[in-house]
Motif scaffolding. Structure first.
Motif, PDB file in Angstrom:
ATOM      1  N   LYS A 630       0.824  -1.215   0.000  1.00  0.00           N
ATOM      2  CA  LYS A 630       0.000   0.000   0.000  1.00  0.00           C
ATOM      3  C   LYS A 630       0.857   1.264   0.000  1.00  0.00           C
ATOM      4  O   LYS A 630       0.628   2.196  -0.768  1.00  0.00           O
ATOM      5  CB  LYS A 630      -0.950  -0.039   1.208  1.00  0.00           C
ATOM      6  CG  LYS A 630      -1.859   1.178   1.312  1.00  0.00           C
ATOM      7  CD  LYS A 630      -3.102   0.890   2.090  1.00  0.00           C
ATOM      8  CE  LYS A 630      -4.016   2.099   2.240  1.00  0.00           C
ATOM      9  NZ  LYS A 630      -3.886   3.201   1.361  1.00  0.00           N
ATOM     10  N   LYS A 631       1.875   1.239   0.871  1.00  0.00           N
ATOM     11  CA  LYS A 631       2.694   2.446   0.999  1.00  0.00           C
ATOM     12  C   LYS A 631       3.378   2.782  -0.348  1.00  0.00           C
ATOM     13  O   LYS A 631       3.394   3.932  -0.789  1.00  0.00           O
ATOM     14  CB  LYS A 631       3.753   2.221   2.084  1.00  0.00           C
ATOM     15  CG  LYS A 631       4.440   3.467   2.525  1.00  0.00           C
ATOM     16  CD  LYS A 631       5.353   3.212   3.717  1.00  0.00           C
ATOM     17  CE  LYS A 631       6.351   4.339   3.787  1.00  0.00           C
ATOM     18  NZ  LYS A 631       7.608   3.980   4.395  1.00  0.00           N
ATOM     19  N   ASP A 641       4.333  10.932 -13.223  1.00  0.00           N
ATOM     20  CA  ASP A 641       5.251  10.194 -14.106  1.00  0.00           C
ATOM     21  C   ASP A 641       5.032   8.685 -14.026  1.00  0.00           C
ATOM     22  O   ASP A 641       5.252   7.957 -15.003  1.00  0.00           O
ATOM     23  CB  ASP A 641       6.710  10.503 -13.753  1.00  0.00           C
ATOM     24  CG  ASP A 641       7.132  11.861 -14.305  1.00  0.00           C
ATOM     25  OD1 ASP A 641       6.366  12.433 -15.110  1.00  0.00           O
ATOM     26  OD2 ASP A 641       8.207  12.345 -13.912  1.00  0.00           O
ATOM     27  N   ALA A 642       4.636   8.199 -12.827  1.00  0.00           N
ATOM     28  CA  ALA A 642       4.407   6.752 -12.688  1.00  0.00           C
ATOM     29  C   ALA A 642       3.193   6.355 -13.521  1.00  0.00           C
ATOM     30  O   ALA A 642       3.182   5.309 -14.192  1.00  0.00           O
ATOM     31  CB  ALA A 642       4.196   6.388 -11.220  1.00  0.00           C
ATOM     32  N   ILE A 643       2.178   7.213 -13.494  1.00  0.00           N
ATOM     33  CA  ILE A 643       0.962   6.930 -14.283  1.00  0.00           C
ATOM     34  C   ILE A 643       1.300   7.005 -15.779  1.00  0.00           C
ATOM     35  O   ILE A 643       0.880   6.176 -16.582  1.00  0.00           O
ATOM     36  CB  ILE A 643      -0.156   7.931 -13.883  1.00  0.00           C
ATOM     37  CG1 ILE A 643      -0.460   7.736 -12.391  1.00  0.00           C
ATOM     38  CG2 ILE A 643      -1.409   7.736 -14.725  1.00  0.00           C
ATOM     39  CD1 ILE A 643      -1.139   8.915 -11.729  1.00  0.00           C
ATOM     40  N   GLU A 644       2.125   7.992 -16.116  1.00  0.00           N
ATOM     41  CA  GLU A 644       2.555   8.156 -17.513  1.00  0.00           C
ATOM     42  C   GLU A 644       3.345   6.924 -17.998  1.00  0.00           C
ATOM     43  O   GLU A 644       3.202   6.487 -19.142  1.00  0.00           O
ATOM     44  CB  GLU A 644       3.417   9.423 -17.603  1.00  0.00           C
ATOM     45  CG  GLU A 644       4.059   9.724 -18.934  1.00  0.00           C
ATOM     46  CD  GLU A 644       3.071  10.230 -19.988  1.00  0.00           C
ATOM     47  OE1 GLU A 644       1.881  10.354 -19.668  1.00  0.00           O
ATOM     48  OE2 GLU A 644       3.514  10.448 -21.131  1.00  0.00           O
ATOM     49  N   LYS A 654       2.665  -2.937 -24.550  1.00  0.00           N
ATOM     50  CA  LYS A 654       3.579  -3.735 -23.741  1.00  0.00           C
ATOM     51  C   LYS A 654       2.827  -4.430 -22.608  1.00  0.00           C
ATOM     52  O   LYS A 654       1.904  -3.836 -22.036  1.00  0.00           O
ATOM     53  CB  LYS A 654       4.680  -2.839 -23.174  1.00  0.00           C
ATOM     54  CG  LYS A 654       5.565  -2.309 -24.282  1.00  0.00           C
ATOM     55  CD  LYS A 654       6.472  -1.200 -23.839  1.00  0.00           C
ATOM     56  CE  LYS A 654       7.309  -0.726 -25.009  1.00  0.00           C
ATOM     57  NZ  LYS A 654       8.134   0.425 -24.703  1.00  0.00           N
ATOM     58  N   PRO A 655       3.220  -5.646 -22.272  1.00  0.00           N
ATOM     59  CA  PRO A 655       2.564  -6.349 -21.172  1.00  0.00           C
ATOM     60  C   PRO A 655       2.673  -5.565 -19.865  1.00  0.00           C
ATOM     61  O   PRO A 655       3.716  -4.961 -19.574  1.00  0.00           O
ATOM     62  CB  PRO A 655       3.341  -7.653 -21.077  1.00  0.00           C
ATOM     63  CG  PRO A 655       3.992  -7.823 -22.403  1.00  0.00           C
ATOM     64  CD  PRO A 655       4.258  -6.451 -22.926  1.00  0.00           C
ATOM     65  N   ILE A 656       1.581  -5.579 -19.099  1.00  0.00           N
ATOM     66  CA  ILE A 656       1.542  -4.864 -17.812  1.00  0.00           C
ATOM     67  C   ILE A 656       0.950  -5.830 -16.787  1.00  0.00           C
ATOM     68  O   ILE A 656      -0.046  -6.508 -17.076  1.00  0.00           O
ATOM     69  CB  ILE A 656       0.657  -3.600 -17.915  1.00  0.00           C
ATOM     70  CG1 ILE A 656       1.249  -2.629 -18.954  1.00  0.00           C
ATOM     71  CG2 ILE A 656       0.504  -2.914 -16.545  1.00  0.00           C
ATOM     72  CD1 ILE A 656       0.382  -1.412 -19.248  1.00  0.00           C
ATOM     73  N   ALA A 657       1.560  -5.894 -15.609  1.00  0.00           N
ATOM     74  CA  ALA A 657       1.005  -6.751 -14.554  1.00  0.00           C
ATOM     75  C   ALA A 657       1.135  -6.050 -13.210  1.00  0.00           C
ATOM     76  O   ALA A 657       2.026  -5.216 -13.014  1.00  0.00           O
ATOM     77  CB  ALA A 657       1.741  -8.093 -14.534  1.00  0.00           C
ATOM     78  N   GLY A 658       0.244  -6.405 -12.309  1.00  0.00           N
ATOM     79  CA  GLY A 658       0.302  -5.830 -10.967  1.00  0.00           C
ATOM     80  C   GLY A 658      -0.290  -6.789  -9.962  1.00  0.00           C
ATOM     81  O   GLY A 658      -1.046  -7.700 -10.314  1.00  0.00           O
ATOM     82  N   ALA A 664      -4.829   0.296  -7.285  1.00  0.00           N
ATOM     83  CA  ALA A 664      -5.047   1.729  -7.039  1.00  0.00           C
ATOM     84  C   ALA A 664      -4.308   2.575  -8.076  1.00  0.00           C
ATOM     85  O   ALA A 664      -4.804   3.620  -8.509  1.00  0.00           O
ATOM     86  CB  ALA A 664      -4.586   2.075  -5.628  1.00  0.00           C
ATOM     87  N   LEU A 665      -3.123   2.116  -8.473  1.00  0.00           N
ATOM     88  CA  LEU A 665      -2.362   2.852  -9.486  1.00  0.00           C
ATOM     89  C   LEU A 665      -2.982   2.620 -10.874  1.00  0.00           C
ATOM     90  O   LEU A 665      -3.146   3.570 -11.659  1.00  0.00           O
ATOM     91  CB  LEU A 665      -0.900   2.389  -9.467  1.00  0.00           C
ATOM     92  CG  LEU A 665       0.069   3.123 -10.383  1.00  0.00           C
ATOM     93  CD1 LEU A 665       0.122   4.621 -10.083  1.00  0.00           C
ATOM     94  CD2 LEU A 665       1.482   2.540 -10.277  1.00  0.00           C
ATOM     95  N   PHE A 666      -3.351   1.383 -11.153  1.00  0.00           N
ATOM     96  CA  PHE A 666      -3.978   1.067 -12.449  1.00  0.00           C
ATOM     97  C   PHE A 666      -5.262   1.896 -12.627  1.00  0.00           C
ATOM     98  O   PHE A 666      -5.588   2.309 -13.738  1.00  0.00           O
ATOM     99  CB  PHE A 666      -4.328  -0.424 -12.542  1.00  0.00           C
ATOM    100  CG  PHE A 666      -3.125  -1.328 -12.753  1.00  0.00           C
ATOM    101  CD1 PHE A 666      -1.834  -0.825 -12.761  1.00  0.00           C
ATOM    102  CD2 PHE A 666      -3.290  -2.699 -12.956  1.00  0.00           C
ATOM    103  CE1 PHE A 666      -0.738  -1.651 -12.950  1.00  0.00           C
ATOM    104  CE2 PHE A 666      -2.195  -3.533 -13.157  1.00  0.00           C
ATOM    105  CZ  PHE A 666      -0.915  -3.013 -13.143  1.00  0.00           C
ATOM    106  N   ASP A 667      -5.982   2.128 -11.514  1.00  0.00           N
ATOM    107  CA  ASP A 667      -7.244   2.877 -11.609  1.00  0.00           C
ATOM    108  C   ASP A 667      -7.032   4.307 -12.085  1.00  0.00           C
ATOM    109  O   ASP A 667      -7.952   4.960 -12.553  1.00  0.00           O
ATOM    110  CB  ASP A 667      -7.964   2.879 -10.248  1.00  0.00           C
ATOM    111  CG  ASP A 667      -8.683   1.542 -10.020  1.00  0.00           C
ATOM    112  OD1 ASP A 667      -8.881   0.802 -11.008  1.00  0.00           O
ATOM    113  OD2 ASP A 667      -9.015   1.236  -8.858  1.00  0.00           O
ATOM    114  N   LYS A 668      -5.826   4.792 -11.919  1.00  0.00           N
ATOM    115  CA  LYS A 668      -5.562   6.178 -12.341  1.00  0.00           C
ATOM    116  C   LYS A 668      -5.132   6.269 -13.810  1.00  0.00           C
ATOM    117  O   LYS A 668      -4.884   7.350 -14.335  1.00  0.00           O
ATOM    118  CB  LYS A 668      -4.446   6.767 -11.472  1.00  0.00           C
ATOM    119  CG  LYS A 668      -4.849   6.900 -10.016  1.00  0.00           C
ATOM    120  CD  LYS A 668      -3.953   7.876  -9.302  1.00  0.00           C
ATOM    121  CE  LYS A 668      -4.705   8.437  -8.112  1.00  0.00           C
ATOM    122  NZ  LYS A 668      -4.251   9.700  -7.681  1.00  0.00           N
TER     123      LYS A 668
END
Ligand code: HDD
Length: 713
Positions: A630-631, A641-644, A654-658, A664-668
């Protein structure tokens, strides 16, 4: 020790004779005098003028003033590596070339890859043909295979080479664009020269924007000859097949990589070798009996045609491994001089008029670029086979030739050096019979300019076809002169009606312009135009699977770069799980965090950061992973920049996984609605499924890109 430093070869030992290393040594002048003060010039008083007698200052500045040499007239931007070649089985049935006869022999090679149009400092990711030149340091002398990553060429006759290059280089009045074919003069020339149509299809395909120099094919382009001990000859086409498969980037990615890292290919080649990921290619040959010379619907001497693998299969006869970076860019990569006329017994030319013209050009260009006929003495160009002849003197001569005689025949020198009989390895040209009139003409067998262009286009997958349409639309869209655009779209209609229609629409044309007749404007003044108009044959091969980049690619993620987006508090388990899974497959997990230095994971371990969001760029990674925590995810979610990073990765298929909190980041991101959509290739799982997700993630990456994503974007 770097992995590449362990390697050695006859050529590396030869180069050692010329290496210098200043470690633990005094600083000296070029005359060997030790220097006491390298900070201050000699002056008349501490505030006075400098003195002409300061030989140390003068020597240093003079040398500096002359450090540059002219860049190559074409292929100026290049990157190179050392390695070796080994044949699998003796090819003596076809050729007497020693390095192709002995499977035990490791022949040292030096390979230089290049772009064609750009200057030395231009971007690696230009849309361009790539040069693929190999210098074999064989026991019988130097053999150079000076090819490209595309099996055909723009023109049929060397007479047109200066025109072609003038047209593609920056326009002479403006000095731009640099390293780009997307401008008026290039397409003006191409649209008037229908013989370039087949090559244009290749140059507008993804072949012109490779993912890595390690992931592209190479071709000798021309037809050559193998000649065996008995004097029997076969026609030959050379291929280099990369063991990592053939992969490219998308155009939008190429443009952005050019900004983020214009040395992308050079760095990739260098780093792969330093990491021990030695690039490998198999050498393939198509062997054609001389009796079959006229069997095909194209001419073997025409460099705008290829021999479809369906007609003549490619036999893989050996492997090349690049395992060592140059020690010095200038001394090796810049000074290396290739020449299609550097032959060894057993390999010979054909009468291809493009090749014949090249045989003049390459020595000539080295004379102005390297400055002397002694360029063969520069260490990187030096043969490992001994050199003895009566050539003497000239600028910068290194060899100290002993003896009274430098002519042949001589009696004073005992007749030495003496000629070698063929049985002693003496080179003797293949005795091809020629019975002809002198003439400036193009053979009628060279006239079908469109059939193979159509075959190439038809052999592409739908994705590749779309990329060709996009590339042509981009390039012609950059052309200001409407008539040139129209003329070119007219030519495209000779290849494929839909291709022409799609490009015309993208250019805002109401309809596909009619092909302007006569089509060919490259015609001699007194010639009958009819004899120069393109004809269409009924080709034996309409479609050739091997011409697609997707054909026969191995499933591997070896040496791929995966961005792990992390911050303090990142979940240790999901980070480790994926890291070990991808590393097991030979890929690299690169930690990208909000800052450089180190981050602390959920177990308190300090983890080294490879790139910050500032210094890193999404375009240079092959895939993206966001571990749980979470942190960590909270911190990343606050970073635009992380969202970008993820949005760009998504855009570039490109493949993306989480895992877990990564949601929470993917939602943005722009793809928040497509998580776990089968076609989108965005994987999200809870922490218990980390293992499962790693194998699906690797499978996606094995396909290089998530091609199905285009259907849902
Ligand atoms: Fe060329 C360099 C490949 C046609 C004249 N060429 C050069 C290089 C490659 C090729 C890979 C870079 C070598 C290096 O790394 O140093 N060239 C090709 C291929 C061709 C071709 C595959 C067609 C099938 N070239 C061609 C023609 C001419 C030249 C028709 C002139 C008549 N090429 C040159 C050159 C260069 C060169 C001007 C510039 C630097 C050099 O030779 O050493 O001589």
């Amino acid at each position: 020790m770097k992995k590449s430093e362990k390697t050695n070869s006859k050529k590396i030992q030869d180069l050692e004779k010329n290496t210098e290393y200043g470690k633990d040594q005094f600083l000296t002048t070029n005359q060997g005098v030790r220097i006491n003060d390298d900070q201050n010039s000699l002056k008349a008083g501490e505030r006075g003028p400098s003195l002409l007698e300061d030989f140390i200052l003068r020597e240093k500045i003079t040398h500096f003033d002359h450090e540059r040499i002219p860049e190559r007239i074409v292929h100026a931007r290049g990157s190179a590596a050392h390695g070796y070649f080994q044949v699998y089985e003796s090819m003596e049935k076809y050729t007497k070339a020693g390095f192709l006869n002995d499977p035990e022999r490791k022949t040292p090679v030096f390979v230089r890859f290049s772009t064609v149009a750009g200057s030395k400092g231009s971007t690696d990711l230009a849309r361009d043909v790539r040069g693929f030149s190999t210098k074999f340091y064989t026991d019988e002398g130097i053999y150079d295979l000076v090819g490209n990553n595309i099996p055909v060429f723009f023109i049929q006759d060397a007479m047109k080479f200066p025109d072609l290059i003038h047209a593609v280089k920056p326009e002479p009045d403006k000095g731009f664009p640099q390293a780009a074919s997307a401008h008026d003069t290039f397409w003006d020339f191409i649209s008037l020269m229908p013989e370039s149509t087949h090559m244009i299809m290749w140059a507008m395909s993804d072949r012109a924007i490779p993912r890595s120099l390690r992931m592209m094919e190479g071709f000798g382009v021309h037809t050559f000859r193998f000649v065996n001990e008995t004097g029997e000859a076969h026609f030959i086409k050379f291929h280099w097949k990369p063991l990592l498969g053939t992969h490219s980037v998308l155009w939008d990615e190429a443009v952005k990589i050019s900004g983020a890292d214009s040395d992308y290919h050079r760095r990739d080649l260098h780093d792969a070798i330093e990491n021990g990921d030695f690039p490998e290619w198999e050498l393939g040959v198509q062997i054609i009996p001389e009796a079959d010379e006229h069997k095909y619907d194209f001419d073997l001497l025409d460099a705008t045609k290829l021999v479809p693998e369906e007609l003549v299969p490619v036999q893989r006869i050996g492997k090349m491994t690049l395992n060592r970076n140059p020690d010095n860019f200038f001394a090796e990569t810049e000074q290396v001089a290739f020449h299609p006329g550097h032959l060894v017994p057993g390999i010979e030319f054909s009468n291809d008029p493009l090749l014949q013209g090249r045989l003049f050009s390459y020595t000539d260009t080295q004379l102005s670029r390297l400055g002397s006929p002694n360029f063969h003495e520069i260490p990187i160009n030096r043969s490992v086979a001994p050199i003895h002849n009566n050539q003497r003197d000239g600028h910068m001569r290194q060899e100290i030739n002993k003896g009274q005689t430098h002519y042949h025949p001589n009696s004073l020198g005992g007749g030495c050096p003496f000629q070698a009989k063929m049985s002693e390895g003496g080179f003797s040209s293949y005795g091809e019979k020629i019975d002809a009139h002198k003439t400036r003409e193009r053979s009628p067998s060279f006239k079908d300019h469109f059939s193979q262009a159509t075959m190439f286009y038809n052999s592409q997958t739908d994705i590749e076809k779309q990329h060709i349409i996009d590339a042509l639309s981009f390039e012609l869209g950059k052309v200001n002169t409407v008539e040139i655009r129209e003329r070119m779209v007219g030519i495209l209609s000779e290849i494929d009606a839909k291709l022409a229609k799609d490009v015309a629409e993208n250019l805002g044309m109401k309809s596909v312009p009619k092909t302007e007749k006569p089509i060919n404007k490259g015609v001699p003044a007194d010639a009958d135009q009819k004899n120069y108009e393109p004809t269409k044959s009924n080709p034996q091969t309409k479609k050739s699977e091997a011409l697609s980049l997707f054909f026969d690619n191995p499933k591997t993620i070896k040496s791929r770069q995966i961005a792990f987006l992390c911050a303090d508090g990142v979940d240790a388990a999901s980070l480790k799980e994926m890291k070990s899974a991808v590393e097991k497959e030979g890929a690299y997990a690169k930690i990208v965090a909000p800052h450089h230095g180190e981050i602390k994971d959920s177990e308190g371990n300090m983890i080294k950061v490879d790139d910050s969001l500032l210094t890193g760029a999404p375009f240079v990674f092959d895939a993206f992973y966001v571990p749980d925590g979470k942190k960590s995810v909270d911190a990343l979610s606050k970073e635009p920049d992380a969202i970008e990073f993820l949005d760009q990765g998504f855009k570039h298929l490109k493949p993306i996984a989480g895992i877990g909190e990564a949601k929470a980041l993917f939602d943005k991101t722009d793809f928040s609605k497509m998580i776990n959509d089968d076609k989108a290739g965005v994987l999200l799982a809870d922490s218990k499924s980390a293992k499962k997700i790693s194998s699906s993630f690797i499978k996606l990456l094995e396909d290089h890109r998530v091609w199905s994503r285009t259907e849902v974007m």
